[in-house]
Design an enzyme around this catalytic site. Structure first.
Site, PDB file in Angstrom:
ATOM      1  N   LYS A 160     -47.933  41.964 -20.181  1.00 33.81           N
ATOM      2  CA  LYS A 160     -48.357  43.468 -19.823  1.00 33.81           C
ATOM      3  C   LYS A 160     -46.845  44.116 -18.897  1.00 33.81           C
ATOM      4  O   LYS A 160     -46.158  44.919 -18.950  1.00 33.81           O
ATOM      5  CB  LYS A 160     -49.772  43.993 -19.119  1.00 33.81           C
ATOM      6  CG  LYS A 160     -50.657  44.265 -20.601  1.00 33.81           C
ATOM      7  CD  LYS A 160     -51.567  44.737 -19.852  1.00 33.81           C
ATOM      8  CE  LYS A 160     -52.804  44.904 -21.086  1.00 33.81           C
ATOM      9  NZ  LYS A 160     -53.428  43.373 -21.850  1.00 33.81           N
ATOM     10  N   ARG A 207     -63.909  57.189   0.419  1.00 29.04           N
ATOM     11  CA  ARG A 207     -63.969  56.078   0.842  1.00 29.04           C
ATOM     12  C   ARG A 207     -64.372  56.927   2.616  1.00 29.04           C
ATOM     13  O   ARG A 207     -64.785  57.695   2.232  1.00 29.04           O
ATOM     14  CB  ARG A 207     -62.591  56.046   0.841  1.00 29.04           C
ATOM     15  CG  ARG A 207     -62.542  54.700   0.216  1.00 29.04           C
ATOM     16  CD  ARG A 207     -63.117  53.878  -0.540  1.00 29.04           C
ATOM     17  NE  ARG A 207     -61.962  52.928   0.240  1.00 29.04           N
ATOM     18  CZ  ARG A 207     -63.137  51.466   0.280  1.00 29.04           C
ATOM     19  NH1 ARG A 207     -63.679  51.439  -1.164  1.00 29.04           N
ATOM     20  NH2 ARG A 207     -62.519  50.497   0.665  1.00 29.04           N
ATOM     21  N   SER A 247     -66.161  45.119   5.172  1.00 26.51           N
ATOM     22  CA  SER A 247     -64.755  45.422   5.000  1.00 26.51           C
ATOM     23  C   SER A 247     -64.467  46.542   6.312  1.00 26.51           C
ATOM     24  O   SER A 247     -62.832  45.975   6.559  1.00 26.51           O
ATOM     25  CB  SER A 247     -64.145  46.941   4.004  1.00 26.51           C
ATOM     26  OG  SER A 247     -65.503  47.752   3.607  1.00 26.51           O
ATOM     27  N   TYR A 248     -65.203  46.730   7.230  1.00 29.01           N
ATOM     28  CA  TYR A 248     -64.795  46.484   8.237  1.00 29.01           C
ATOM     29  C   TYR A 248     -64.441  45.559   8.984  1.00 29.01           C
ATOM     30  O   TYR A 248     -63.563  45.902   9.261  1.00 29.01           O
ATOM     31  CB  TYR A 248     -66.291  47.272   8.939  1.00 29.01           C
ATOM     32  CG  TYR A 248     -66.217  48.023   9.981  1.00 29.01           C
ATOM     33  CD1 TYR A 248     -66.131  49.581  11.098  1.00 29.01           C
ATOM     34  CD2 TYR A 248     -66.363  47.011  11.460  1.00 29.01           C
ATOM     35  CE1 TYR A 248     -65.575  49.574  11.844  1.00 29.01           C
ATOM     36  CE2 TYR A 248     -66.474  47.905  12.643  1.00 29.01           C
ATOM     37  CZ  TYR A 248     -65.677  48.561  13.183  1.00 29.01           C
ATOM     38  OH  TYR A 248     -65.476  49.229  13.832  1.00 29.01           O
ATOM     39  N   ARG A 272     -62.789  42.820   7.660  1.00 29.73           N
ATOM     40  CA  ARG A 272     -61.704  42.735   7.869  1.00 29.73           C
ATOM     41  C   ARG A 272     -61.348  43.417   8.462  1.00 29.73           C
ATOM     42  O   ARG A 272     -59.439  43.626   8.021  1.00 29.73           O
ATOM     43  CB  ARG A 272     -61.939  42.521   6.419  1.00 29.73           C
ATOM     44  CG  ARG A 272     -62.913  41.116   5.763  1.00 29.73           C
ATOM     45  CD  ARG A 272     -62.125  41.606   4.646  1.00 29.73           C
ATOM     46  NE  ARG A 272     -62.405  41.957   2.804  1.00 29.73           N
ATOM     47  CZ  ARG A 272     -63.304  42.606   2.718  1.00 29.73           C
ATOM     48  NH1 ARG A 272     -64.685  42.401   3.119  1.00 29.73           N
ATOM     49  NH2 ARG A 272     -63.063  43.604   1.697  1.00 29.73           N
ATOM     50  N   GLY A 284     -65.924  51.383   1.119  1.00 30.45           N
ATOM     51  CA  GLY A 284     -66.718  51.743   0.443  1.00 30.45           C
ATOM     52  C   GLY A 284     -68.369  52.487   0.933  1.00 30.45           C
ATOM     53  O   GLY A 284     -68.682  53.030   0.374  1.00 30.45           O
ATOM     54  N   ASP A 285     -68.921  51.381   1.565  1.00 27.99           N
ATOM     55  CA  ASP A 285     -70.025  51.443   2.350  1.00 27.99           C
ATOM     56  C   ASP A 285     -69.981  51.497   3.875  1.00 27.99           C
ATOM     57  O   ASP A 285     -69.088  50.510   4.592  1.00 27.99           O
ATOM     58  CB  ASP A 285     -71.255  50.503   1.373  1.00 27.99           C
ATOM     59  CG  ASP A 285     -71.393  49.344   1.511  1.00 27.99           C
ATOM     60  OD1 ASP A 285     -70.328  48.546   2.222  1.00 27.99           O
ATOM     61  OD2 ASP A 285     -72.145  49.260   1.019  1.00 27.99           O
ATOM     62  N   ASP A 337     -72.387  48.157   5.986  1.00 18.72           N
ATOM     63  CA  ASP A 337     -72.906  47.196   5.572  1.00 18.72           C
ATOM     64  C   ASP A 337     -73.336  46.441   7.151  1.00 18.72           C
ATOM     65  O   ASP A 337     -72.276  46.644   7.770  1.00 18.72           O
ATOM     66  CB  ASP A 337     -72.334  45.738   4.571  1.00 18.72           C
ATOM     67  CG  ASP A 337     -71.728  46.443   4.297  1.00 18.72           C
ATOM     68  OD1 ASP A 337     -72.849  46.322   2.306  1.00 18.72           O
ATOM     69  OD2 ASP A 337     -70.529  46.463   3.778  1.00 18.72           O
ATOM     70  N   ASP A 347     -75.967  49.481   4.149  1.00 16.40           N
ATOM     71  CA  ASP A 347     -77.334  48.227   3.338  1.00 16.40           C
ATOM     72  C   ASP A 347     -77.550  47.779   4.831  1.00 16.40           C
ATOM     73  O   ASP A 347     -76.545  47.698   5.984  1.00 16.40           O
ATOM     74  CB  ASP A 347     -76.499  47.388   3.064  1.00 16.40           C
ATOM     75  CG  ASP A 347     -75.829  48.041   1.305  1.00 16.40           C
ATOM     76  OD1 ASP A 347     -76.487  49.297   0.784  1.00 16.40           O
ATOM     77  OD2 ASP A 347     -74.546  47.627   1.287  1.00 16.40           O
TER      78      ASP A 347
HETATM   79  N1  DCP Z   1     -70.427  40.081  -1.382  1.00 14.92           N
HETATM   80  C1  DCP Z   1     -69.788  39.060  -2.431  1.00 14.92           C
HETATM   81  N2  DCP Z   1     -70.217  39.316  -3.832  1.00 14.92           N
HETATM   82  C2  DCP Z   1     -70.505  39.983  -4.245  1.00 14.92           C
HETATM   83  C3  DCP Z   1     -70.963  41.167  -3.008  1.00 14.92           C
HETATM   84  C4  DCP Z   1     -70.457  41.239  -1.889  1.00 14.92           C
HETATM   85  O1  DCP Z   1     -70.154  37.795  -1.603  1.00 14.92           O
HETATM   86  N3  DCP Z   1     -70.295  39.936  -5.600  1.00 14.92           N
HETATM   87  C5  DCP Z   1     -70.376  40.073  -0.035  1.00 14.92           C
HETATM   88  C6  DCP Z   1     -68.179  39.648   0.318  1.00 14.92           C
HETATM   89  C7  DCP Z   1     -68.902  41.072   0.693  1.00 14.92           C
HETATM   90  C8  DCP Z   1     -70.128  41.849   2.282  1.00 14.92           C
HETATM   91  O2  DCP Z   1     -71.239  41.319   1.233  1.00 14.92           O
HETATM   92  O3  DCP Z   1     -67.341  41.473   1.148  1.00 14.92           O
HETATM   93  C9  DCP Z   1     -70.440  43.147   1.026  1.00 14.92           C
HETATM   94  O4  DCP Z   1     -70.514  43.942  -0.161  1.00 14.92           O
HETATM   95  P1  DCP Z   1     -69.713  45.280  -0.065  1.00 14.92           P
HETATM   96  O5  DCP Z   1     -69.518  45.592  -1.626  1.00 14.92           O
HETATM   97  O6  DCP Z   1     -69.873  46.372   0.804  1.00 14.92           O
HETATM   98  O7  DCP Z   1     -67.571  45.021  -0.048  1.00 14.92           O
HETATM   99  P2  DCP Z   1     -66.922  45.141   1.017  1.00 14.92           P
HETATM  100  O8  DCP Z   1     -67.621  45.934   2.468  1.00 14.92           O
HETATM  101  O9  DCP Z   1     -65.667  44.086   1.815  1.00 14.92           O
HETATM  102  O10 DCP Z   1     -66.122  46.515   0.497  1.00 14.92           O
HETATM  103  P3  DCP Z   1     -66.387  48.136   0.546  1.00 14.92           P
HETATM  104  O11 DCP Z   1     -65.713  48.316   1.772  1.00 14.92           O
HETATM  105  O12 DCP Z   1     -65.981  48.457  -0.896  1.00 14.92           O
HETATM  106  O13 DCP Z   1     -68.272  48.503   1.079  1.00 14.92           O
HETATM  107 MG    MG Z   2     -68.563  47.447   2.235  1.00 18.07          MG
HETATM  108 MN    MN Z   3     -72.438  47.044   0.400  1.00 16.23          MN
END
Ligand code: DCP
Ligand code: MG
Ligand code: MN
Length: 335
Positions: free
Chosen positions: A72, A148, A179-180, A182, A188-189, A191, A250
């Site tokens: 690809k 977002r 992600s916040y 980080r 996306g949400d 936590d 969450d």
């Molecule tokens: N998590 C994980 N494995 C998954 C889902 C979540 O290890 N299948 C852990 C790592 C994620 C955290 O939980 O960072 C929070 O999950 P989110 O789905 O809210 O993901 P993020 O906060 O990282 O990204 P987003 O900005 O999309 O919410």
């Molecule tokens: Mg999240």
């Molecule tokens: Mn979440």
């Protein structure tokens, strides 16, 4: 790019990365976790290259790029497009599937059932399908949940929860994770981990589920509960005063002695978590969101035969140390 920081134009593989990201996004929307992961890993590899990768052979020699993905990459460089991406984009059934999979809580089984039943749009679902309360919210606020959340707004939701919590008990702490933590410019949400030094889970539950949540539902900051996936998790929706945009929120209740492992888990990202867990299991240990355990006995297929003994749960840094992994700031935990 979860950080939203690096400028893609500076990478000689920018165009390839862009197309592979779109392909990965497509697989994410279709809940194909295996391919989503493969594309994300390939993109991470390509980002690290300083020269253009233009043939399948060059691509296949890199880590995490298999022969199909390598083909690809060659196709993109040669033709400036990817036929697979064009075809999935234009397939009408596929579009509907992705639309339905974007409804909060809807999985492949549910989405396919809706298609089988003849539904084609979100309005069809609202008018004709039998929906749970959570699915109704997911459809009515489809656009909100797909948008977002800017970093400043994530912080504002966290502050709101913390302020309300500390009006009940000043000993409580609320920390915004995911992600916040980080450092992402949007999420996306939202936590949030809630803890109180010295408090048991049952105290945490009492204050959060019986006082905080009802109170915030009354003031209108919390809109609705979507799910409580375990006795210490609350999934729902929040909305800032004066705003009309509903956000996914969450809450996770964590006792002090598990805070380190919980911080590690909820900081992510998910791929970083997978690799650090794998490393723990290679060292005969086990890592989950409650702690790091040793003396785990595994069978011949790697399945664990006992729970092991808790070594560390309280301190995030100690978990890194015991695993022999150099400390990584949350902002560096992007794989
Ligand atoms: N998590 C994980 N494995 C998954 C889902 C979540 O290890 N299948 C852990 C790592 C994620 C955290 O939980 O960072 C929070 O999950 P989110 O789905 O809210 O993901 P993020 O906060 O990282 O990204 P987003 O900005 O999309 O919410
Ligand atoms: Mg999240
Ligand atoms: Mn979440």
């Amino acid at each position: 790019n979860p950080m939203g920081t690096s400028s893609p134009t500076s990478n000689p593989n920018a165009r390839t990365i862009e197309m592979l990201e779109q392909m990965g996004k497509y697989y994410d929307q279709t809940q194909d976790q295996w391919r989503t992961l493969a594309y994300r890993k390939a993109v991470t590899t390509l980002r690290k290259q300083h020269v253009q990768i233009s043939t399948a052979k060059e691509a296949a020699a890199l880590p995490f790029i298999g022969s199909r993905l390598a083909d690809k990459i060659e196709e993109i460089v040669l033709t400036n497009r990817l036929r697979r991406l064009d075809s999935v984009r234009d397939d009408p059934t596929d579009k509907i599937l992705r639309l339905f999979l974007g409804v909060y809580g809807a999985g492949l089984v549910q989405a396919n059932k809706w298609i089988q039943a003849g539904h084609r749009t979100l309005d069809d679902l609202l008018a004709k399908a039998k929906l749970t309360d959570a699915q109704k919210v997911g459809i009515e606020h489809y656009h909100d949940f797909a948008t977002r959340i800017p970093r400043a707004e994530v912080k504002a939701h966290g502050d709101h929860v913390r302020n309300a919590l500390q009006l009940i008990d000043l000993g409580f702490q609320a920390t915004v994770m995911g992600s916040y933590r980080r450092g992402a410019k949007d999420s996306g949400d939202i936590d949030i981990i809630i803890t109180k030094p010295g408090a048991t889970v049952s105290t945490l539950r009492d204050v959060v589920f019986h006082t905080l949540v009802p109170r915030l539902l009354k003031t209108g900051f919390l809109k609705v509960k979507l799910a409580t996936s375990s006795s210490s998790k609350w999934h729902g929706v929040s909305c800032l005063p004066l705003s009309t945009t509903w956000r996914r929120l969450d809450l996770l209740l964590v006792p002090e002695e598990e805070m380190g492992a919980a911080l590690l888990y909820f900081t992510g990202n998910d791929i970083f978590n997978r690799s650090i867990r794998l490393l723990a299991s290679k060292k005969g240990m086990r890592l989950n969101q409650r702690g790091l355990y040793k003396n785990v006995i595994r069978g011949r297929h790697g399945e664990k035969l006992n729970e092991g003994t808790l070594i560390e749960g309280r301190d995030e840094r100690k978990i890194f140390e015991i695993l022999g992994v150099p400390w990584r700031e949350p902002t560096e935990r992007i794989c």
